[in-house]
Design an enzyme around this catalytic site. Structure first.
Site, PDB file in Angstrom:
ATOM      1  CB  THR A  15      -0.927   0.009   1.232  1.00  0.00           C
ATOM      2  OG1 THR A  15      -1.793  -1.129   1.166  1.00  0.00           O
ATOM      3  CG2 THR A  15      -1.776   1.266   1.286  1.00  0.00           C
ATOM      4  CB  THR A  87       0.270  -3.785   6.347  1.00  0.00           C
ATOM      5  OG1 THR A  87      -0.995  -3.708   5.662  1.00  0.00           O
ATOM      6  CG2 THR A  87       0.955  -2.432   6.324  1.00  0.00           C
TER       7      THR A  87
END
Length: 330
Positions: A15, A87
């Site tokens: 991200t 993540t």
């Protein structure tokens, strides 16, 4: 004049570097050469950009093999390693690096973000600053995750939130320290290096077959009893209750015993975030007698890394137990 520390940057995707597309967020290279520019006074960064960049939910064992080979070659020539990673599986990758690179005496820091670097209010700048501070000033000598102003040891860390900037935690081992631009490092408690020889890279077999089964009340134990007899896995992680307790159902225990009797590894860990699988309750004795390995404080991410390496190296149960002891998990 003090020379700049040289940092090798492995950008895998995630991200932190994504941009918006008609299908949703997708990996992008726009942050390369710009995201770390504010820190160039003290550090020199050499980037390696994976091609293709990946969403971390798509990480494979082959990716881990490739990254391990690359980092093992680069570590001797740099002062530290920064891994930019999505993540979702960052804690899994952090654990595989920690376990597969024993004797590390340089910092390997992983970070990413909950929101893209160029989005309003993104947590990426703080996460990058925390990671850079760990590489520049903390005298870190292990694999760690830098996130939301905190530095966590890789072993025992998990992604704990998708909703806030505090995306990671380590219930058993806590933080190595906290950092802010105003105060620098607070409460920094680094551990001594295990280095006693040249860096060693443990082999990783991209075909290693490790699966996880979480016990729940009801049909779960029966399903595992049936599945273990036909499963193609080399090793099984059993997420049991509390201190490693499980039903003493005869068919379930028999299936586990048959699997371990054929050389399969079964690592029993607690499904409680701050749980410890240990010989505490009589309820878990039948499972222990069936040949399972008590994983102690191992969480899922650490268990996956440990069994993947164990299968790759052909370890027996005693070697897995020895590694759990070395990692201070039991």
């Amino acid at each position: 004049m003090t020379s700049k520390k040289r940092i090798f940057v492995l950008y895998t995707g995630g991200t932190i570097g994504m941009s918006q597309s008609p299908q949703g967020l997708r990996p992008d290279t726009a942050l390369v050469g710009t995201a770390l520019a504010p820190f160039s006074d003290g550090l020199e960064f050499d980037w390696h950009v994976c091609n293709p960049l990946i969403d971390s939910s798509a990480v494979t064992l082959q990716n881990w093999c490739d990254w391990l080979d690359l980092l093992a070659a680069k570590i001797p020539h740099y002062d530290g390693i920064l891994v930019l990673h999505g993540t979702d599986t960052m804690a899994y990758t952090a654990n595989i690096l920690a376990l597969a690179l024993p004797g590390l005496d340089k910092p390997v820091v992983l970070t990413g973000s909950q929101w893209p670097f160029d989005s309003k209010g993104s947590d990426a700048p703080l996460n990058l600053a925390t990671a850079v501070a760990a590489l520049e000033t903390a005298d870190l000598r292990e694999v760690a995750i830098a996130f939301n102003g905190a530095l966590f040891p890789a072993v025992g860390s998990s992604k704990s939130s998708t909703e806030t900037a505090a995306g990671f935690s380590n219930p058993h081992f806590g933080m190595l320290g906290e950092w802010s631009a105003a105060q620098g490092w607070q409460g920094l408690a680094l551990r001594p290096s295990e280095k006693a020889r040249a860096l060693v890279k443990q082999s990783l077999n991209p075909q290693a077959k490790v699966v996880c089964h979480t016990l729940t009340p009801g049909f779960s134990a029966e399903a595992l009893s049936t599945g273990l007899g036909n499963i193609a896995a080399d090793a099984v992680i059993l997420q049991s209750y509390g201190h490693g307790n499980a039903p003493a159902d005869a068919a379930f225990i028999s299936a586990v015993k048959a699997f371990t009797g054929k050389g399969g590894l079964v690592l029993n860990i607690s499904q409680v975030p701050q749980g410890c699988a240990a010989a505490v309750y009589a309820q878990g004795d039948a499972l222990r007698q069936a040949g399972v390995i008590n994983g102690g404080k191992a969480n899922l991410e650490t268990a996956v890394a440990l069994l993947t390496l164990a299968v790759s190296a052909g370890w027996q149960a005693e070697q897995v137990r020895a590694c759990l002891t070395r990692l201070q998990l039991v």
